[in-house]
Design a protein around this motif. Structure first.
Motif, PDB file in Angstrom:
ATOM      1  N   GLU A 274      42.172  43.783  37.369  1.00  0.00           N
ATOM      2  CA  GLU A 274      41.218  42.891  36.717  1.00  0.00           C
ATOM      3  C   GLU A 274      41.461  41.459  37.160  1.00  0.00           C
ATOM      4  O   GLU A 274      42.599  41.028  37.319  1.00  0.00           O
ATOM      5  N   GLY A 275      40.392  40.740  37.377  1.00  0.00           N
ATOM      6  CA  GLY A 275      40.478  39.340  37.771  1.00  0.00           C
ATOM      7  C   GLY A 275      40.538  39.116  39.276  1.00  0.00           C
ATOM      8  O   GLY A 275      40.395  37.999  39.735  1.00  0.00           O
ATOM      9  N   VAL A 276      40.757  40.177  40.059  1.00  0.00           N
ATOM     10  CA  VAL A 276      40.777  40.048  41.517  1.00  0.00           C
ATOM     11  C   VAL A 276      39.359  40.268  42.021  1.00  0.00           C
ATOM     12  O   VAL A 276      38.747  41.296  41.739  1.00  0.00           O
ATOM     13  N   LYS A 277      38.847  39.317  42.738  1.00  0.00           N
ATOM     14  CA  LYS A 277      37.462  39.371  43.216  1.00  0.00           C
ATOM     15  C   LYS A 277      37.395  39.962  44.619  1.00  0.00           C
ATOM     16  O   LYS A 277      38.224  39.674  45.470  1.00  0.00           O
TER      17      LYS A 277
ATOM     18  N   ALA B 263      29.361  48.971  53.508  1.00  0.00           N
ATOM     19  CA  ALA B 263      29.076  48.160  52.325  1.00  0.00           C
ATOM     20  C   ALA B 263      30.256  47.248  52.055  1.00  0.00           C
ATOM     21  O   ALA B 263      31.367  47.497  52.523  1.00  0.00           O
ATOM     22  N   SER B 264      30.019  46.174  51.324  1.00  0.00           N
ATOM     23  CA  SER B 264      31.104  45.254  50.971  1.00  0.00           C
ATOM     24  C   SER B 264      31.072  44.993  49.473  1.00  0.00           C
ATOM     25  O   SER B 264      30.100  45.293  48.791  1.00  0.00           O
ATOM     26  N   GLY B 265      32.160  44.398  48.975  1.00  0.00           N
ATOM     27  CA  GLY B 265      32.229  44.018  47.569  1.00  0.00           C
ATOM     28  C   GLY B 265      32.746  45.099  46.633  1.00  0.00           C
ATOM     29  O   GLY B 265      32.740  44.912  45.420  1.00  0.00           O
ATOM     30  N   ALA B 266      33.210  46.221  47.157  1.00  0.00           N
ATOM     31  CA  ALA B 266      33.713  47.297  46.288  1.00  0.00           C
ATOM     32  C   ALA B 266      34.994  46.861  45.582  1.00  0.00           C
ATOM     33  O   ALA B 266      35.853  46.233  46.178  1.00  0.00           O
ATOM     34  N   THR B 267      35.109  47.204  44.308  1.00  0.00           N
ATOM     35  CA  THR B 267      36.320  46.919  43.548  1.00  0.00           C
ATOM     36  C   THR B 267      37.091  48.194  43.227  1.00  0.00           C
ATOM     37  O   THR B 267      38.199  48.137  42.713  1.00  0.00           O
ATOM     38  N   ALA B 268      36.484  49.343  43.529  1.00  0.00           N
ATOM     39  CA  ALA B 268      37.131  50.641  43.349  1.00  0.00           C
ATOM     40  C   ALA B 268      36.713  51.533  44.508  1.00  0.00           C
ATOM     41  O   ALA B 268      35.581  51.455  44.983  1.00  0.00           O
ATOM     42  N   LEU B 269      37.651  52.363  44.967  1.00  0.00           N
ATOM     43  CA  LEU B 269      37.372  53.242  46.097  1.00  0.00           C
ATOM     44  C   LEU B 269      37.812  54.664  45.792  1.00  0.00           C
ATOM     45  O   LEU B 269      38.809  54.890  45.113  1.00  0.00           O
TER      46      LEU B 269
END
Length: 121
Positions: free
Chosen positions: A8-11, A50-56
């Motif tokens: 959380e908090g990591v962009k 794609a870009s901007g993923a926060t979960a993989l």
């Protein structure tokens, strides 16, 4: 298979694929054979969709050339990236130590005096 998530908090903005997220996904390579001691050595067939993923969600599959293929999707299953082959080479802590056993030879401390401009308090 592996699932990884940014804290959380990591962009993720500004990255095609956030380096911490990719690094976490690559840690799963060593889990299959119990040898997690290695570094990425050779990449081929890398594609970013794609870009901007926060979960993989990552699927790892062995290749013919002692490598691993990666299929990377986001949390909804949409494609993020693929890697046709990633070869990892073993590395030991001794390889990072400089000649003569100095592991801190690249680091030093310099105290540099700084004068404040008038009005800077």
């Amino acid at each position: 298979f592996a699932e990884v998530v940014l804290p959380e908090g990591v962009k993720a903005e500004g990255f095609g694929l956030h380096p911490a997220l990719l690094d976490a996904a690559l840690h799963a390579i060593g889990l299959a054979d119990g040898e997690a001691e290695g570094l990425p050595f050779s990449w081929s067939g890398v594609r970013l969709y794609a870009s901007g993923a926060t979960a993989l969600r990552v699927r790892l599959a062995p290749t013919d050339a002692d490598g691993v293929a990666l299929t990377v999707a986001d949390g909804s299953g949409a494609p993020v990236a693929t890697v046709d082959s990633l070869v990892v080479r073993p590395v030991s802590a001794e390889q990072f130590v400089g000649e003569g056993g100095q592991d801190d030879a690249l680091f030093g401390i310099d105290w540099v005096p700084v004068s404040l401009a008038a009005g800077d308090d």
